[in-house]
Design a protein around this motif. Structure first.
Motif, PDB file in Angstrom:
ATOM      1  N   GLU A 201       2.301 -50.353 142.502  1.00 38.29           N
ATOM      2  CA  GLU A 201       1.010 -51.032 142.339  1.00 38.29           C
ATOM      3  C   GLU A 201       1.196 -52.331 141.558  1.00 38.29           C
ATOM      4  O   GLU A 201       1.766 -52.353 140.482  1.00 38.29           O
ATOM      5  CB  GLU A 201       0.049 -50.105 141.586  1.00 38.29           C
ATOM      6  CG  GLU A 201      -1.352 -50.637 141.495  1.00 38.29           C
ATOM      7  CD  GLU A 201      -2.269 -49.715 140.698  1.00 38.29           C
ATOM      8  OE1 GLU A 201      -2.837 -50.187 139.703  1.00 38.29           O
ATOM      9  OE2 GLU A 201      -2.387 -48.523 141.071  1.00 38.29           O
TER      10      GLU A 201
ATOM     11  N   ASN B 162      -3.310 -53.489 145.307  1.00 39.82           N
ATOM     12  CA  ASN B 162      -2.259 -54.224 146.017  1.00 39.82           C
ATOM     13  C   ASN B 162      -0.941 -53.538 145.666  1.00 39.82           C
ATOM     14  O   ASN B 162      -0.627 -53.349 144.485  1.00 39.82           O
ATOM     15  CB  ASN B 162      -2.222 -55.692 145.589  1.00 39.82           C
ATOM     16  CG  ASN B 162      -1.170 -56.466 146.362  1.00 39.82           C
ATOM     17  OD1 ASN B 162      -0.060 -56.644 145.901  1.00 39.82           O
ATOM     18  ND2 ASN B 162      -1.527 -56.904 147.562  1.00 39.82           N
ATOM     19  N   LYS B 163      -0.196 -53.138 146.711  1.00 36.68           N
ATOM     20  CA  LYS B 163       1.057 -52.407 146.486  1.00 36.68           C
ATOM     21  C   LYS B 163       2.194 -53.036 147.277  1.00 36.68           C
ATOM     22  O   LYS B 163       1.972 -53.648 148.327  1.00 36.68           O
ATOM     23  CB  LYS B 163       0.912 -50.946 146.932  1.00 36.68           C
ATOM     24  CG  LYS B 163      -0.128 -50.148 146.161  1.00 36.68           C
ATOM     25  CD  LYS B 163      -0.147 -48.721 146.688  1.00 36.68           C
ATOM     26  CE  LYS B 163      -1.280 -47.925 146.064  1.00 36.68           C
ATOM     27  NZ  LYS B 163      -1.297 -46.523 146.544  1.00 36.68           N
ATOM     28  N   THR B 164       3.400 -52.847 146.771  1.00 39.90           N
ATOM     29  CA  THR B 164       4.562 -53.328 147.505  1.00 39.90           C
ATOM     30  C   THR B 164       4.736 -52.536 148.790  1.00 39.90           C
ATOM     31  O   THR B 164       4.371 -51.355 148.864  1.00 39.90           O
ATOM     32  CB  THR B 164       5.841 -53.208 146.659  1.00 39.90           C
ATOM     33  OG1 THR B 164       6.011 -51.840 146.273  1.00 39.90           O
ATOM     34  CG2 THR B 164       5.790 -54.094 145.434  1.00 39.90           C
ATOM     35  N   ALA B 165       5.301 -53.208 149.815  1.00 42.40           N
ATOM     36  CA  ALA B 165       5.502 -52.584 151.130  1.00 42.40           C
ATOM     37  C   ALA B 165       6.799 -53.110 151.735  1.00 42.40           C
ATOM     38  O   ALA B 165       7.222 -54.229 151.440  1.00 42.40           O
ATOM     39  CB  ALA B 165       4.326 -52.930 152.045  1.00 42.40           C
TER      40      ALA B 165
ATOM     41  N   ASP C 222      11.507 -59.020 161.034  1.00 35.66           N
ATOM     42  CA  ASP C 222      10.543 -59.553 160.066  1.00 35.66           C
ATOM     43  C   ASP C 222      11.144 -60.562 159.106  1.00 35.66           C
ATOM     44  O   ASP C 222      10.431 -61.392 158.536  1.00 35.66           O
ATOM     45  CB  ASP C 222       9.937 -58.400 159.258  1.00 35.66           C
ATOM     46  CG  ASP C 222       9.165 -57.449 160.167  1.00 35.66           C
ATOM     47  OD1 ASP C 222       8.067 -57.827 160.599  1.00 35.66           O
ATOM     48  OD2 ASP C 222       9.685 -56.361 160.471  1.00 35.66           O
TER      49      ASP C 222
ATOM     50  N   THR D  68       7.541 -56.861 150.674  1.00 33.02           N
ATOM     51  CA  THR D  68       6.356 -57.705 150.722  1.00 33.02           C
ATOM     52  C   THR D  68       5.256 -56.879 150.048  1.00 33.02           C
ATOM     53  O   THR D  68       5.551 -56.025 149.226  1.00 33.02           O
ATOM     54  CB  THR D  68       6.038 -58.128 152.177  1.00 33.02           C
ATOM     55  OG1 THR D  68       4.865 -58.923 152.174  1.00 33.02           O
ATOM     56  CG2 THR D  68       5.899 -56.961 153.120  1.00 33.02           C
ATOM     57  N   ASN D  69       4.000 -57.135 150.357  1.00 33.60           N
ATOM     58  CA  ASN D  69       2.946 -56.334 149.744  1.00 33.60           C
ATOM     59  C   ASN D  69       1.815 -56.166 150.738  1.00 33.60           C
ATOM     60  O   ASN D  69       1.743 -56.880 151.734  1.00 33.60           O
ATOM     61  CB  ASN D  69       2.444 -56.996 148.457  1.00 33.60           C
ATOM     62  CG  ASN D  69       1.754 -58.315 148.726  1.00 33.60           C
ATOM     63  OD1 ASN D  69       0.537 -58.361 148.937  1.00 33.60           O
ATOM     64  ND2 ASN D  69       2.516 -59.400 148.743  1.00 33.60           N
ATOM     65  N   LYS D  70       0.960 -55.203 150.473  1.00 37.04           N
ATOM     66  CA  LYS D  70      -0.249 -55.092 151.281  1.00 37.04           C
ATOM     67  C   LYS D  70      -1.378 -54.521 150.425  1.00 37.04           C
ATOM     68  O   LYS D  70      -1.139 -53.961 149.351  1.00 37.04           O
ATOM     69  CB  LYS D  70      -0.025 -54.291 152.554  1.00 37.04           C
ATOM     70  CG  LYS D  70       0.404 -52.870 152.419  1.00 37.04           C
ATOM     71  CD  LYS D  70       0.592 -52.297 153.837  1.00 37.04           C
ATOM     72  CE  LYS D  70       1.132 -50.895 153.806  1.00 37.04           C
ATOM     73  NZ  LYS D  70       1.370 -50.379 155.169  1.00 37.04           N
ATOM     74  N   TRP D  71      -2.589 -54.683 150.950  1.00 36.00           N
ATOM     75  CA  TRP D  71      -3.792 -54.268 150.229  1.00 36.00           C
ATOM     76  C   TRP D  71      -4.261 -52.907 150.732  1.00 36.00           C
ATOM     77  O   TRP D  71      -4.362 -52.689 151.941  1.00 36.00           O
ATOM     78  CB  TRP D  71      -4.900 -55.310 150.421  1.00 36.00           C
ATOM     79  CG  TRP D  71      -4.541 -56.625 149.812  1.00 36.00           C
ATOM     80  CD1 TRP D  71      -3.830 -57.641 150.374  1.00 36.00           C
ATOM     81  CD2 TRP D  71      -4.852 -57.055 148.481  1.00 36.00           C
ATOM     82  NE1 TRP D  71      -3.673 -58.681 149.505  1.00 36.00           N
ATOM     83  CE2 TRP D  71      -4.294 -58.356 148.324  1.00 36.00           C
ATOM     84  CE3 TRP D  71      -5.553 -56.480 147.408  1.00 36.00           C
ATOM     85  CZ2 TRP D  71      -4.413 -59.075 147.135  1.00 36.00           C
ATOM     86  CZ3 TRP D  71      -5.668 -57.213 146.233  1.00 36.00           C
ATOM     87  CH2 TRP D  71      -5.103 -58.490 146.099  1.00 36.00           C
ATOM     88  N   TYR D  72      -4.529 -52.006 149.799  1.00 38.16           N
ATOM     89  CA  TYR D  72      -5.086 -50.686 150.091  1.00 38.16           C
ATOM     90  C   TYR D  72      -6.531 -50.687 149.572  1.00 38.16           C
ATOM     91  O   TYR D  72      -6.749 -50.885 148.367  1.00 38.16           O
ATOM     92  CB  TYR D  72      -4.303 -49.597 149.359  1.00 38.16           C
ATOM     93  CG  TYR D  72      -2.912 -49.329 149.911  1.00 38.16           C
ATOM     94  CD1 TYR D  72      -2.626 -48.140 150.576  1.00 38.16           C
ATOM     95  CD2 TYR D  72      -1.874 -50.252 149.751  1.00 38.16           C
ATOM     96  CE1 TYR D  72      -1.355 -47.875 151.073  1.00 38.16           C
ATOM     97  CE2 TYR D  72      -0.599 -50.006 150.236  1.00 38.16           C
ATOM     98  CZ  TYR D  72      -0.340 -48.815 150.905  1.00 38.16           C
ATOM     99  OH  TYR D  72       0.917 -48.560 151.392  1.00 38.16           O
TER     100      TYR D  72
END
Length: 398
Positions: free
Chosen positions: A77, A91-94, A179, A386-390
């Motif tokens: 997180e 927002n968490k790393t992905a 990617d 990278t990151n994404k939003w949960y």
């Protein structure tokens, strides 16, 4: 698409890889010897990077073992926010997804870079150089054994046996989703990848690193840092190629003579600007282009410089943006230099040879980036995401 493996499974694969590398140690070294015997180039730094001995196998084993002990870089997180409408936002790393690593001659990359990419939840495509093909294929075979042993698909680590034309075609129109591309090698390789790649590239750029000996330097420290930076490993991108000496350095002549004799003990070819040309051991710099050049050889260039500001300006003009060093006992001058030298790593009274993921506390690195997006300097496990939003709601609309 590969479903993200649990952290337990990723770690189990890495630890199994350590066991297999130990089991196959003799076979890896023997197979590498056939690659070495077939190498007919005269590039000593390439040969150095190609060679696998017991020390290199030890490093490979240490790398995957250490990776298995590190925290999961995925799902960390980075930010949280409770919206006024009741939604909970994180927002968490992905993982990136699929990472293509293109590299020359270094079988250890097949272990370390693949390990870092795998631990951070990515599928890895490996495109090694033809000079290390047999060594690389043997190591990939071990990756596949470790994956199968843990009930994971061998698709996670794939070796691309492409020639130059096939590599170019794949970069321009990948036959599978890619990617991120990380080229590790010389300037020609990097330029080739940048020219043809259709997806983001992290540049593991050139070195051409500078040491600035300020007028308030401890001269014994300066000698040690220059000799270590130049001679410890000439094939390394963190090696020293250029020395700038303050015009007002007390005892400058004696210092230069001591430096020359220490470098000559390692058969280093010494080039110098007009302030050094009266010295027999120093060859005149033929043109300013020398200041741009990364040597990857027993070769160094020296020049006089009037001030810290002038040293910074020269470094920012000519260096590769990798590592730069100031030797001084003056903290204010060190601060001025470190804040303004446009390099991924800046050093005060320490060797540039420490620009390395393992040495800087990351455990290892995928590459050393001279780009500024999205990570600069050594790219470790925690940067290969990278990151994404949960966003969690219960029916909110806008």
């Amino acid at each position: 698409m590969n479903t993200l493996l649990s952290i337990e499974k990723r770690n189990a694969v890495l630890l199994k890889m350590a066991v297999l590398l130990e089991r196959e140690r003799r076979a890896i070294i023997a197979i590498n010897k056939t690659d070495l015997d077939a190498y007919n180039g005269d590039d000593i730094s390439m040969y150095d990077r190609l060679k696998v001995n017991d020390g290199k196998v030890d490093e490979m084993i240490a790398a995957v073992t250490h990776l298995a002990s590190q925290e999961d870089p995925v799902g960390v997180e980075r930010f949280s926010f409770k919206h006024e409408n009741g939604m909970q936002v994180y927002n968490k790393t992905a993982s990136f997804g699929t990472i293509l690593i293109i590299y020359e001659s270094r079988p250890d990359v097949t272990v370390e870079a693949a390990g870092i990419a795998f631990k951070s939840g990515n599928k890895i495509l490996l495109k090694g150089g033809k000079e290390s093909l047999k060594s690389n294929l043997k190591i990939v075979e071990l990756w596949h054994e470790a994956l199968k042993e843990n009930g994971a698909s061998t698709d996670w680590v794939e070796y691309l046996q492409f020639n130059r034309a096939e590599t170019q075609a794949f970069l321009e129109k990948p036959t599978q989703n890619v990617d991120l591309i990380v080229p590790r090698g010389g300037e020609k390789l990097i330029a080739f990848v940048k020219q043809h790649a259709a997806c983001p590239v992290i540049i593991s750029g050139r070195g051409n690193n500078f040491v600035y000996v300020h007028k308030e330097a401890d001269l014994d420290v300066a000698l040690d840092l220059i000799v270590n930076g130049k001679t410890a490993k000439i094939s390394a991108c963190n090696a020293i190629d250029k020395v700038l000496i303050d015009t007002n350095l007390p005892g400058k002549k004696e210092f230069v003579n001591r430096l020359i004799s220490k470098l000559k003990a390692f058969d280093v070819e010494i080039l110098g600007d007009e302030s050094f040309t009266e010295l027999d051991e120093v060859k005149a710099i033929p043109s300013n282009d020398i200041w741009f050049e990364e040597f990857l050889d027993y070769k160094i260039a020296m020049g006089e410089i009037a001030s810290t500001e002038a040293a910074v300006a020269m470094i920012n003009t000519y260096s590769g943006g990798h590592s730069s060093v100031i030797v001084t006992t003056n903290e204010a001058e060190a601060k001025l230099f470190m804040e303004n030298a446009d390099s991924a790593a800046v050093y005060h009274n320490a060797s540039s040879r420490f620009t390395d993921g393992g040495q800087l506390g990351l455990g290892g690195e995928l590459a050393i980036s001279t780009d500024k997006l999205h990570q600069r300097g050594p790219i470790g496990l925690q940067h290969l995401v990278t990151n994404k939003w949960y966003v969690h709601g219960n029916g909110q609309i806008r």
